[in-house]
Enzyme design. Structure first.
Site, PDB file in Angstrom:
ATOM      1  N   LYS A 180      42.872  37.551  23.642  1.00  0.00           N
ATOM      2  CA  LYS A 180      42.320  36.457  24.432  1.00  0.00           C
ATOM      3  C   LYS A 180      41.790  37.080  25.716  1.00  0.00           C
ATOM      4  CE  LYS A 180      42.539  33.767  27.461  1.00  0.00           C
ATOM      5  NZ  LYS A 180      41.510  33.638  28.519  1.00  0.00           N
ATOM      6  N   GLY A 198      47.600  40.443  34.357  1.00  0.00           N
ATOM      7  CA  GLY A 198      47.019  39.382  35.175  1.00  0.00           C
ATOM      8  C   GLY A 198      47.921  39.062  36.340  1.00  0.00           C
ATOM      9  N   SER A 199      47.918  37.806  36.737  1.00  0.00           N
ATOM     10  CA  SER A 199      48.626  37.414  37.961  1.00  0.00           C
ATOM     11  C   SER A 199      50.121  37.215  37.710  1.00  0.00           C
ATOM     12  CB  SER A 199      48.025  36.119  38.491  1.00  0.00           C
ATOM     13  OG  SER A 199      48.198  35.096  37.531  1.00  0.00           O
ATOM     14  N   VAL A 207      50.886  33.638  36.164  1.00  0.00           N
ATOM     15  CA  VAL A 207      50.699  33.469  34.714  1.00  0.00           C
ATOM     16  C   VAL A 207      51.671  34.368  33.949  1.00  0.00           C
ATOM     17  CG1 VAL A 207      49.060  33.571  32.811  1.00  0.00           C
ATOM     18  CG2 VAL A 207      48.309  32.730  35.036  1.00  0.00           C
ATOM     19  N   GLY A 208      52.006  35.537  34.511  1.00  0.00           N
ATOM     20  CA  GLY A 208      52.994  36.412  33.868  1.00  0.00           C
ATOM     21  C   GLY A 208      54.310  35.670  33.647  1.00  0.00           C
ATOM     22  N   GLU A 249      51.861  43.341  33.124  1.00  0.00           N
ATOM     23  CA  GLU A 249      51.276  44.173  34.173  1.00  0.00           C
ATOM     24  C   GLU A 249      50.654  43.205  35.165  1.00  0.00           C
ATOM     25  OE1 GLU A 249      49.463  45.559  36.590  1.00  0.00           O
ATOM     26  OE2 GLU A 249      47.834  46.253  35.310  1.00  0.00           O
ATOM     27  N   CYS A 287      44.094  46.258  39.928  1.00  0.00           N
ATOM     28  CA  CYS A 287      45.531  46.004  40.098  1.00  0.00           C
ATOM     29  C   CYS A 287      46.183  47.117  40.912  1.00  0.00           C
ATOM     30  CB  CYS A 287      46.210  45.832  38.761  1.00  0.00           C
ATOM     31  SG  CYS A 287      45.697  47.028  37.539  1.00  0.00           S
ATOM     32  N   GLU A 330      48.455  40.161  46.991  1.00  0.00           N
ATOM     33  CA  GLU A 330      47.256  40.796  46.449  1.00  0.00           C
ATOM     34  C   GLU A 330      46.032  39.972  46.842  1.00  0.00           C
ATOM     35  OE1 GLU A 330      47.682  40.962  42.208  1.00  0.00           O
ATOM     36  OE2 GLU A 330      46.906  42.996  42.130  1.00  0.00           O
TER      37      GLU A 330
HETATM   38  P1  NAP Z   1      45.215  35.062  35.667  1.00  0.00           P
HETATM   39  O1  NAP Z   1      45.020  33.599  35.797  1.00  0.00           O
HETATM   40  O2  NAP Z   1      46.582  35.591  35.597  1.00  0.00           O
HETATM   41  O3  NAP Z   1      44.371  35.528  34.384  1.00  0.00           O
HETATM   42  C1  NAP Z   1      44.696  36.628  33.567  1.00  0.00           C
HETATM   43  C2  NAP Z   1      44.537  36.230  32.113  1.00  0.00           C
HETATM   44  O4  NAP Z   1      45.486  35.213  31.767  1.00  0.00           O
HETATM   45  C3  NAP Z   1      43.167  35.648  31.781  1.00  0.00           C
HETATM   46  O5  NAP Z   1      42.791  36.042  30.472  1.00  0.00           O
HETATM   47  C4  NAP Z   1      43.442  34.174  31.826  1.00  0.00           C
HETATM   48  O6  NAP Z   1      42.496  33.443  31.101  1.00  0.00           O
HETATM   49  C5  NAP Z   1      44.810  34.093  31.212  1.00  0.00           C
HETATM   50  N1  NAP Z   1      45.565  32.893  31.510  1.00  0.00           N
HETATM   51  C6  NAP Z   1      45.426  32.050  32.562  1.00  0.00           C
HETATM   52  N2  NAP Z   1      46.330  31.047  32.479  1.00  0.00           N
HETATM   53  C7  NAP Z   1      47.060  31.254  31.374  1.00  0.00           C
HETATM   54  C8  NAP Z   1      48.160  30.570  30.747  1.00  0.00           C
HETATM   55  N3  NAP Z   1      48.675  29.447  31.263  1.00  0.00           N
HETATM   56  N4  NAP Z   1      48.671  31.093  29.619  1.00  0.00           N
HETATM   57  C9  NAP Z   1      48.165  32.221  29.086  1.00  0.00           C
HETATM   58  N5  NAP Z   1      47.115  32.894  29.601  1.00  0.00           N
HETATM   59  C10 NAP Z   1      46.574  32.429  30.745  1.00  0.00           C
HETATM   60  O7  NAP Z   1      44.478  35.779  36.811  1.00  0.00           O
HETATM   61  P2  NAP Z   1      43.208  35.200  37.569  1.00  0.00           P
HETATM   62  O8  NAP Z   1      43.386  33.763  37.954  1.00  0.00           O
HETATM   63  O9  NAP Z   1      42.015  35.525  36.770  1.00  0.00           O
HETATM   64  O10 NAP Z   1      43.287  36.023  38.887  1.00  0.00           O
HETATM   65  C11 NAP Z   1      44.177  35.594  39.917  1.00  0.00           C
HETATM   66  C12 NAP Z   1      44.887  36.741  40.513  1.00  0.00           C
HETATM   67  O11 NAP Z   1      45.571  37.486  39.499  1.00  0.00           O
HETATM   68  C13 NAP Z   1      43.964  37.763  41.121  1.00  0.00           C
HETATM   69  O12 NAP Z   1      43.530  37.405  42.385  1.00  0.00           O
HETATM   70  C14 NAP Z   1      44.859  38.978  41.107  1.00  0.00           C
HETATM   71  O13 NAP Z   1      45.724  38.962  42.187  1.00  0.00           O
HETATM   72  C15 NAP Z   1      45.636  38.830  39.845  1.00  0.00           C
HETATM   73  N6  NAP Z   1      45.076  39.658  38.773  1.00  0.00           N
HETATM   74  C16 NAP Z   1      45.691  40.832  38.514  1.00  0.00           C
HETATM   75  C17 NAP Z   1      45.197  41.652  37.520  1.00  0.00           C
HETATM   76  C18 NAP Z   1      45.843  42.935  37.216  1.00  0.00           C
HETATM   77  O14 NAP Z   1      45.201  43.839  36.699  1.00  0.00           O
HETATM   78  N7  NAP Z   1      47.117  43.072  37.459  1.00  0.00           N
HETATM   79  C19 NAP Z   1      44.079  41.292  36.797  1.00  0.00           C
HETATM   80  C20 NAP Z   1      43.465  40.065  37.072  1.00  0.00           C
HETATM   81  C21 NAP Z   1      44.002  39.248  38.059  1.00  0.00           C
HETATM   82  P3  NAP Z   1      41.251  32.741  31.848  1.00  0.00           P
HETATM   83  O15 NAP Z   1      40.706  33.703  32.838  1.00  0.00           O
HETATM   84  O16 NAP Z   1      40.330  32.471  30.727  1.00  0.00           O
HETATM   85  O17 NAP Z   1      41.809  31.499  32.490  1.00  0.00           O
END
Ligand code: NAP
Ligand code: MG
Length: 477
Positions: A171, A224-225, A228-229, A246, A280, A379
């Site tokens: 996904k 990701g965040s 959501v983790g 991660e 990240c 972050e």
């Molecule tokens: P995010 O919401 O955690 O998104 C990461 C992934 O999780 C995306 O594929 C997202 O899909 C998916 N996702 C979102 N809600 C979910 C749920 N309830 N269940 C399962 N999967 C879900 O991150 P973001 O909102 O894009 O970014 C927000 C913050 O996260 C950033 O500002 C940053 O601090 C952090 N981040 C960290 C990393 C890293 O490498 N550690 C990477 C990205 C973001 P959709 O995008 O399609 O909603």
């Protein structure tokens, strides 16, 4: 219109709805992706299961390795095409988009070679027994991929899972899908059996959530965040499904007075502006020993002032952020800094050619950021560097460890004893001494402690996470 890729075929969503694909350089939609549903996830998981129990599961490790190597070569051959796709979808400057495509090829190459080197052991045990351990794939693995480095994170996560013999359901983020759909097509072209790699696009809380909850998924890899983790781990806990998380960081660059500042300067700048700070492992906190604080900040300020930001195709130092809400997030941090009286040392320039409708942010250097302020704790995920000073080694360690994160740290010193003391005392998954990997290094195990997550991807180590160990005790007298 982009479609899901399930069982080696393009598939429309059962929702019959789409989402726009937006170019961050001008903020305009130029394509659509499927808005997936839990039913689409179910179809992908079933395809993966059939493949795992059928053709994929029957391949020898060496045959899996050969397929991964063919995919690596194919990705290399198509790297310009993939880079162009990524540039438009994610706003990556040309150099970064190309580096991502080549890193993807390198992940597949590394894991191609690893497939037939992964094995169990024979254990000494009682007289009359032979005891073996086997490394078995989990089965179907789910991969939730973020938008910041879609190809690289796909390579490290799906590459490792495939090498270990799993079939994958992916996904991607709704903001960064297009390159991964193409990679799955390339995999089909080089001979991956139908169902080994499946891509379902859509919204996180719809399809990401459905993937995390699906009873047919045996392992989840999430990047990701932290918010959501937590949701992913909770969903997986319902059925005791293992997860690798991660979740990013607030990684410190720790500069001692004896450091070689000529090495420090370009690396510190790159570690926060690469990918517009949406990394990240970005080096987002700069901790500097008192006596070199002012001279280092002065020179860093000059370097920040020279940075130019603009449309991805111009290939400047920095491209746009991924989307408007991310730009707003960075603005909120900067306005909080202003209200708290935090001083701005320098900012780069957004060039005149950058459309007003694009998601641009000039790199920003802030000084004397209080350790408790959110700019020193959270972050930003944008090109914002928070500098603060320290007195001595103990104080440096205290500041370095003073966040809930622990992903990566950089230590800059010529003192050998201090290098080792710092590497031991800083709590993080990786420590770089007199360099800063910023996510590079396919061979190097990567992952966090504390709220940066748990589990390791990259390197050979990842294969242990993508397998489960079976112990077989044979009594033969
Ligand atoms: P995010 O919401 O955690 O998104 C990461 C992934 O999780 C995306 O594929 C997202 O899909 C998916 N996702 C979102 N809600 C979910 C749920 N309830 N269940 C399962 N999967 C879900 O991150 P973001 O909102 O894009 O970014 C927000 C913050 O996260 C950033 O500002 C940053 O601090 C952090 N981040 C960290 C990393 C890293 O490498 N550690 C990477 C990205 C973001 P959709 O995008 O399609 O909603
Ligand atoms: Mg996009």
């Amino acid at each position: 219109m982009q479609l899901h890729f399930i069982a080696n075929a393009p598939v429309r969503s059962s929702s019959e709805r789409t989402l726009p694909v937006i170019d961050p350089s001008d903020g305009q939609p130029y394509d659509t992706i499927q808005r997936g549903t839990p039913e689409d996830i179910d179809a992908a998981v079933r395809a993966a299961r059939q493949c795992f129990e059928g053709p994929w599961g029957k391949l020898s490790a060496a045959e899996r390795g050969r397929l991964l190597m063919r995919l690596s070569l194919k990705v290399s051959a198509c790297s310009e095409e993939l880079a162009a796709i990524e540039q438009r979808d994610c706003g990556k400057p040309t150099k970064q988009a190309r580096a991502d495509a080549l890193a993807l090829a390198r992940y597949f190459e590394f894991y191609a070679g690893a497939c037939d080197k992964l094995h169990g052991e024979t254990l000494p045990y009682q007289e009359g027994y032979t005891v073996l351990t086997w490394r078995e794939p989990h089965g179907v693995t789910g991969h939730v991929i973020p938008w910041n480095y879609p190809m690289q994170i796909f390579g490290r996560s799906v590459g490792g899972a495939l090498a270990a013999g799993n079939a994958c359901v992916v996904k991607p983020s709704e903001d960064a899908c297009v390159s991964l759909i193409r990679v799955a097509q390339l995999a089909a072209e080089v001979g991956f059996p139908a169902g080994a790699i499946n891509i379902v696009t859509g919204l996180g809380h719809e399809v990401g959530d459905a993937l995390a909850r699906h009873a047919g998924v045996d392992h989840i890899s999430f990047t990701g965040s932290p918010r959501v983790g937590t949701l992913i781990q909770q969903a997986a806990a319902e059925r005791h499904c293992p997860v690798t998380l991660e979740l990013g960081g607030k990684s410190p660059q720790i500069v001692f007075a004896d450091a070689d500042l000529e090495q420090v300067l370009p690396t510190v700048v790159n570690a926060i502006v690469q990918n517009a700070g949406q990394t990240c492992s970005a080096g987002s906190r700069l901790l500097v020993e008192d006596s070199v604080y002012e001279p280092l900040l002065e020179r860093l300020g000059e370097a920040f002032t020279r940075l130019r930001v603009g449309p991805a195709a111009m290939d400047l130092d920095v491209g746009p952020l991924i989307r408007q809400s991310q730009q707003q997030r960075v603005w909120d941090f900067l306005s909080d800094a202003q209200h708290a009286g935090i001083s701005l040392v320098a900012q780069g320039t957004v060039v005149d050619e950058a459309p007003q409708s694009g998601f641009y942010q000039a790199p920003t250097l802030l000084r004397d950021v209080p350790v408790a302020h959110r700019l020193a704790q959270e972050e930003v995920f944008g090109p914002v560097l928070a500098a603060m000073r320290f007195r001595d080694e103990d104080h440096a360690v205290e500041l370095a460890n003073a966040t809930r994160f622990g992903l990566v740290a950089g230590v800059w010193t010529r003192d050998g004893g201090r290098m080792l003391r710092m590497a031991r005392r800083v709590r993080s998954g990786q420590v770089f001494i007199n360099n800063y990997g910023a996510g590079g290094g396919v061979e190097l195990p990567f992952g966090g402690v504390k709220s940066s997550g748990h589990g390791r991807e990259k390197g050979f180590e990842a294969l242990y996470g993508f397998t489960t160990l079976k112990t077989v005790a044979i009594r033969h007298g």
